[in-house]
Design a protein around this motif. Structure first.
Motif, PDB file in Angstrom:
ATOM      1  N   ILE A  56       0.884  -1.168   0.000  1.00 53.75           N
ATOM      2  CA  ILE A  56       0.000   0.000   0.000  1.00 53.75           C
ATOM      3  C   ILE A  56       0.923   1.220   0.000  1.00 53.75           C
ATOM      4  O   ILE A  56       1.684   1.420   0.938  1.00 53.75           O
ATOM      5  CB  ILE A  56      -0.909   0.029   1.248  1.00 53.75           C
ATOM      6  CG1 ILE A  56      -1.762  -1.224   1.343  1.00 53.75           C
ATOM      7  CG2 ILE A  56      -1.800   1.276   1.209  1.00 53.75           C
ATOM      8  CD1 ILE A  56      -2.645  -1.268   2.594  1.00 53.75           C
ATOM      9  N   HIS A  57       0.869   2.010  -1.055  1.00 57.40           N
ATOM     10  CA  HIS A  57       1.839   3.086  -1.242  1.00 57.40           C
ATOM     11  C   HIS A  57       1.795   4.124  -0.116  1.00 57.40           C
ATOM     12  O   HIS A  57       2.834   4.600   0.354  1.00 57.40           O
ATOM     13  CB  HIS A  57       1.598   3.764  -2.596  1.00 57.40           C
ATOM     14  CG  HIS A  57       2.805   4.434  -3.164  1.00 57.40           C
ATOM     15  ND1 HIS A  57       3.039   4.530  -4.521  1.00 57.40           N
ATOM     16  CD2 HIS A  57       3.855   5.043  -2.578  1.00 57.40           C
ATOM     17  CE1 HIS A  57       4.172   5.173  -4.728  1.00 57.40           C
ATOM     18  NE2 HIS A  57       4.690   5.498  -3.566  1.00 57.40           N
ATOM     19  N   TRP A  58       0.580   4.501   0.290  1.00 64.88           N
ATOM     20  CA  TRP A  58       0.367   5.448   1.388  1.00 64.88           C
ATOM     21  C   TRP A  58      -0.860   5.015   2.182  1.00 64.88           C
ATOM     22  O   TRP A  58      -1.776   4.414   1.613  1.00 64.88           O
ATOM     23  CB  TRP A  58       0.123   6.875   0.850  1.00 64.88           C
ATOM     24  CG  TRP A  58       1.309   7.545   0.249  1.00 64.88           C
ATOM     25  CD1 TRP A  58       1.714   7.472  -1.060  1.00 64.88           C
ATOM     26  CD2 TRP A  58       2.254   8.397   0.902  1.00 64.88           C
ATOM     27  NE1 TRP A  58       2.841   8.212  -1.261  1.00 64.88           N
ATOM     28  CE2 TRP A  58       3.205   8.803  -0.064  1.00 64.88           C
ATOM     29  CE3 TRP A  58       2.383   8.857   2.218  1.00 64.88           C
ATOM     30  CZ2 TRP A  58       4.264   9.642   0.238  1.00 64.88           C
ATOM     31  CZ3 TRP A  58       3.436   9.696   2.521  1.00 64.88           C
ATOM     32  CH2 TRP A  58       4.363  10.080   1.541  1.00 64.88           C
ATOM     33  N   PRO A  59      -0.926   5.338   3.468  1.00 64.87           N
ATOM     34  CA  PRO A  59      -2.152   5.062   4.226  1.00 64.87           C
ATOM     35  C   PRO A  59      -3.302   5.990   3.847  1.00 64.87           C
ATOM     36  O   PRO A  59      -4.433   5.804   4.281  1.00 64.87           O
ATOM     37  CB  PRO A  59      -1.720   5.291   5.680  1.00 64.87           C
ATOM     38  CG  PRO A  59      -0.568   6.236   5.598  1.00 64.87           C
ATOM     39  CD  PRO A  59       0.137   5.897   4.316  1.00 64.87           C
TER      40      PRO A  59
ATOM     41  N   GLY B  45       2.802  -5.725   1.976  1.00 64.81           N
ATOM     42  CA  GLY B  45       3.323  -4.843   3.009  1.00 64.81           C
ATOM     43  C   GLY B  45       2.778  -3.445   2.831  1.00 64.81           C
ATOM     44  O   GLY B  45       1.772  -3.229   2.131  1.00 64.81           O
ATOM     45  N   VAL B  46       3.440  -2.501   3.451  1.00 60.57           N
ATOM     46  CA  VAL B  46       2.983  -1.115   3.448  1.00 60.57           C
ATOM     47  C   VAL B  46       4.149  -0.188   3.121  1.00 60.57           C
ATOM     48  O   VAL B  46       5.311  -0.594   3.113  1.00 60.57           O
ATOM     49  CB  VAL B  46       2.364  -0.736   4.813  1.00 60.57           C
ATOM     50  CG1 VAL B  46       1.098  -1.539   5.067  1.00 60.57           C
ATOM     51  CG2 VAL B  46       3.366  -0.931   5.955  1.00 60.57           C
TER      52      VAL B  46
ATOM     53  N   PRO C 294       1.770  -8.028   7.285  1.00 63.72           N
ATOM     54  CA  PRO C 294       2.698  -7.290   6.425  1.00 63.72           C
ATOM     55  C   PRO C 294       4.129  -7.730   6.701  1.00 63.72           C
ATOM     56  O   PRO C 294       4.508  -7.927   7.862  1.00 63.72           O
ATOM     57  CB  PRO C 294       2.477  -5.832   6.827  1.00 63.72           C
ATOM     58  CG  PRO C 294       1.908  -5.888   8.209  1.00 63.72           C
ATOM     59  CD  PRO C 294       1.106  -7.153   8.273  1.00 63.72           C
ATOM     60  N   VAL C 295       4.910  -7.882   5.641  1.00 65.96           N
ATOM     61  CA  VAL C 295       6.298  -8.334   5.808  1.00 65.96           C
ATOM     62  C   VAL C 295       7.295  -7.195   5.632  1.00 65.96           C
ATOM     63  O   VAL C 295       8.481  -7.367   5.912  1.00 65.96           O
ATOM     64  CB  VAL C 295       6.650  -9.470   4.816  1.00 65.96           C
ATOM     65  CG1 VAL C 295       5.728 -10.659   4.996  1.00 65.96           C
ATOM     66  CG2 VAL C 295       6.614  -8.969   3.369  1.00 65.96           C
ATOM     67  N   ASN C 296       6.811  -6.030   5.172  1.00 65.47           N
ATOM     68  CA  ASN C 296       7.746  -4.958   4.844  1.00 65.47           C
ATOM     69  C   ASN C 296       7.073  -3.603   4.991  1.00 65.47           C
ATOM     70  O   ASN C 296       5.878  -3.466   4.722  1.00 65.47           O
ATOM     71  CB  ASN C 296       8.242  -5.144   3.398  1.00 65.47           C
ATOM     72  CG  ASN C 296       9.280  -4.104   2.971  1.00 65.47           C
ATOM     73  OD1 ASN C 296       8.945  -3.112   2.331  1.00 65.47           O
ATOM     74  ND2 ASN C 296      10.534  -4.345   3.298  1.00 65.47           N
TER      75      ASN C 296
ATOM     76  N   ILE D  87       8.814  -7.235  10.881  1.00 65.00           N
ATOM     77  CA  ILE D  87       8.601  -6.530   9.610  1.00 65.00           C
ATOM     78  C   ILE D  87       9.932  -5.957   9.128  1.00 65.00           C
ATOM     79  O   ILE D  87      10.614  -5.243   9.868  1.00 65.00           O
ATOM     80  CB  ILE D  87       7.570  -5.396   9.789  1.00 65.00           C
ATOM     81  CG1 ILE D  87       6.207  -5.966  10.179  1.00 65.00           C
ATOM     82  CG2 ILE D  87       7.446  -4.560   8.516  1.00 65.00           C
ATOM     83  CD1 ILE D  87       5.192  -4.914  10.582  1.00 65.00           C
ATOM     84  N   THR D  88      10.310  -6.285   7.906  1.00 59.24           N
ATOM     85  CA  THR D  88      11.529  -5.738   7.324  1.00 59.24           C
ATOM     86  C   THR D  88      11.278  -4.308   6.853  1.00 59.24           C
ATOM     87  O   THR D  88      10.129  -3.873   6.702  1.00 59.24           O
ATOM     88  CB  THR D  88      12.011  -6.596   6.150  1.00 59.24           C
ATOM     89  OG1 THR D  88      11.016  -6.559   5.101  1.00 59.24           O
ATOM     90  CG2 THR D  88      12.242  -8.038   6.574  1.00 59.24           C
ATOM     91  N   VAL D  89      12.355  -3.587   6.593  1.00 53.26           N
ATOM     92  CA  VAL D  89      12.249  -2.197   6.153  1.00 53.26           C
ATOM     93  C   VAL D  89      13.043  -2.003   4.867  1.00 53.26           C
ATOM     94  O   VAL D  89      14.181  -2.465   4.741  1.00 53.26           O
ATOM     95  CB  VAL D  89      12.763  -1.224   7.236  1.00 53.26           C
ATOM     96  CG1 VAL D  89      12.773   0.220   6.716  1.00 53.26           C
ATOM     97  CG2 VAL D  89      11.904  -1.326   8.494  1.00 53.26           C
TER      98      VAL D  89
END
Length: 315
Positions: A114-117, A162-163, A182-184, A207-209
C-alpha cells in the motif's frame, strides 16, 4: 562483469528479499528500461516500482528481456510495486493489482505494498483535485484496503504484501486485524532521517524495512543542504576510499533497511551497489546519526490534512 553478492533478509512468511535494489521513482520514459537492464546485468536482483510512477511497463519489459536472454530466471528477480491511493476500497484492490501485473507482464509480483495510508477518491486522475485545487480525499480506512491486499495473496497475484509510508500506530492497527501479516514497510531512510525508532519498532513485529531515497534526493529541495557534502560524510568517505553516496547507502544498510537508490546513469548504478566490501564502525554510525538534520524529503505536504496522514506523529 561486476556482480556483488547482496545479502538477503528473510520475511516472516518464508520468502526473502535482497537487501539492496534499484529505485525507479522519477525515472523518465525511455531511460528506465535501459537502467533496469543494466542493473540486472551487473548484479541487481531487487527492482522497485509503483503504479504511480507510470513506468511499470518499461520496468517489466526490461525484466522480461533479461529473462529471455537467460541473464536471470524469474525466481532470481525480486519485484516490488505499489497500490495507489485512488484504489483503496477493498473491492478495487485486486483489480488494481491485476493491472500492475498486466503492465509488468509478469504472472506474480514478489511484494505488493500500500503506497500510502492516505486514500483519494476513485478517479482516473492519480492526484484528483477539486475546483479549488485541493486533493479530493476519501475516508476509506486502510484496514479495509488491507483486506483487499490479503485477497491478492490468496489469488496468487503476489507472494508477499506490506505497506509504505506507514507510522508505528498505523502498523499496529494492521497487525491487530491482519490474517496475513505485512512483511515490509518501505519508508524514507537517509543520513538525515535515520528512522532508528521506526526500524526498531518494525523489527519487534518481524517486519523488514526498505529505505527509499537513501541519498536524500540531493538538490531536489531548494534551500536544503546536500547531506552528502557534510564534513562527517566526507571524512568517512576518504577513509574507506568510497564515494559519499556509497557511505550513505552503507549507513542505511547497516541501520537494517534495504537501500533502493534511484539512478538511470550506468556509472552511478554500479557505484551505488558497491557497498558490501567494507563496514562502518559503531562510532562512525553514531557520528552520522548525530549529524542528521531530521529533514524529511518525501513529506507529501498536500495530503497533510488527511485523517491518516502518517507524519503527524514522531514515528
Amino acid at each position: 562483469m561486476f556482480a556483488p553478492v547482496v545479502p538477503r533478509v528473510e520475511f516472516s512468511n518464508g520468502y526473502s528479499m535482497p537487501m539492496f535494489g534499484l529505485g525507479t521513482y522519477l525515472s523518465v520514459s525511455g531511460e528506465v528500461e535501459k537502467a533496469v537492464k543494466y542493473a540486472i546485468d551487473i548484479g541487481y536482483r531487487h527492482i522497485d516500482t509503483a503504479f504511480y510512477y507510470k513506468n511499470e511497463k518499461e520496468v517489466g519489459d526490461a525484466i522480461r528481456e533479461k529473462i529471455k536472454d537467460n541473464t536471470v530466471k524469474r525466481e532470481d528477480i525480486f519485484v516490488t510495486t505499489k497500490l495507489w491511493n485512488t484504489a483503496h476500497a477493498e473491492d478495487k484492490v485486486v483489480s488494481a493489482c491485476r493491472k500492475s501485473l498486466e503492465n509488468l507482464g509478469l504472472e506474480y509480483m514478489d511484494l505488493y505494498l500500500i503506497h500510502w495510508p492516505i486514500a483519494f477518491q476513485d478517479n482516473e486522475d492519480l492526484m484528483p483535485v477539486d475546483s479549488t485545487g485541493l486533493l479530493m480525499f476519501s475516508d476509506t480506512d486502510y484496514l479495509e484496503t488491507w483486506k483487499g491486499m490479503e485477497e491478492c495473496v490468496r489469488q496468487g497475484l503476489t507472494r508477499s504484501i506490506g505497506v509504505s509510508n506507514f507510522n508505528s500506530h498505523q502498523i499496529t492497527r494492521i497487525m491487530e486485524m491482519a490474517t496475513i501479516k505485512p512483511v515490509n514497510n518501505q519508508v524514507e531512510v537517509t543520513v538525515n532521517l535515520n528512522q532508528v525508532p521506526l526500524i526498531e519498532f518494525c523489527k519487534k513485529y518481524g517486519i523488514t524495512v526498505t529505505g527509499y531515497s537513501p541519498l536524500g534526493r540531493p538538490g531536489n529541495r531548494r534551500g536544503v543542504a546536500n547531506s552528502l557534502d557534510s564534513s562527517e560524510i566526507l571524512a568517512i568517505s576518504e577513509k574507506y576510499k568510497k564515494t559519499p553516496a556509497q557511505i550513505a547507502c552503507r549507513y542505511v544498510y547497516q541501520q537494517g533497511a534495504a537501500p533502493i537508490p534511484k539512478s538511470v546513469t550506468p556509472s552511478r548504478i554500479k557505484e551505488n551497489i558497491d557497498i558490501f566490501d567494507f563496514e562502518l564502525t559503531s562510532e562512525e554510525m553514531k557520528t552520522i546519526e548525530m549529524a542528521g538534520s531530521g529533514v524529511r524529503m518525501g513529506s507529501f505536504p498536500d495530503a497533510k490534512d488527511h485523517r491518516y496522514y502518517p507524519f503527524a506523529i514522531p514515528f
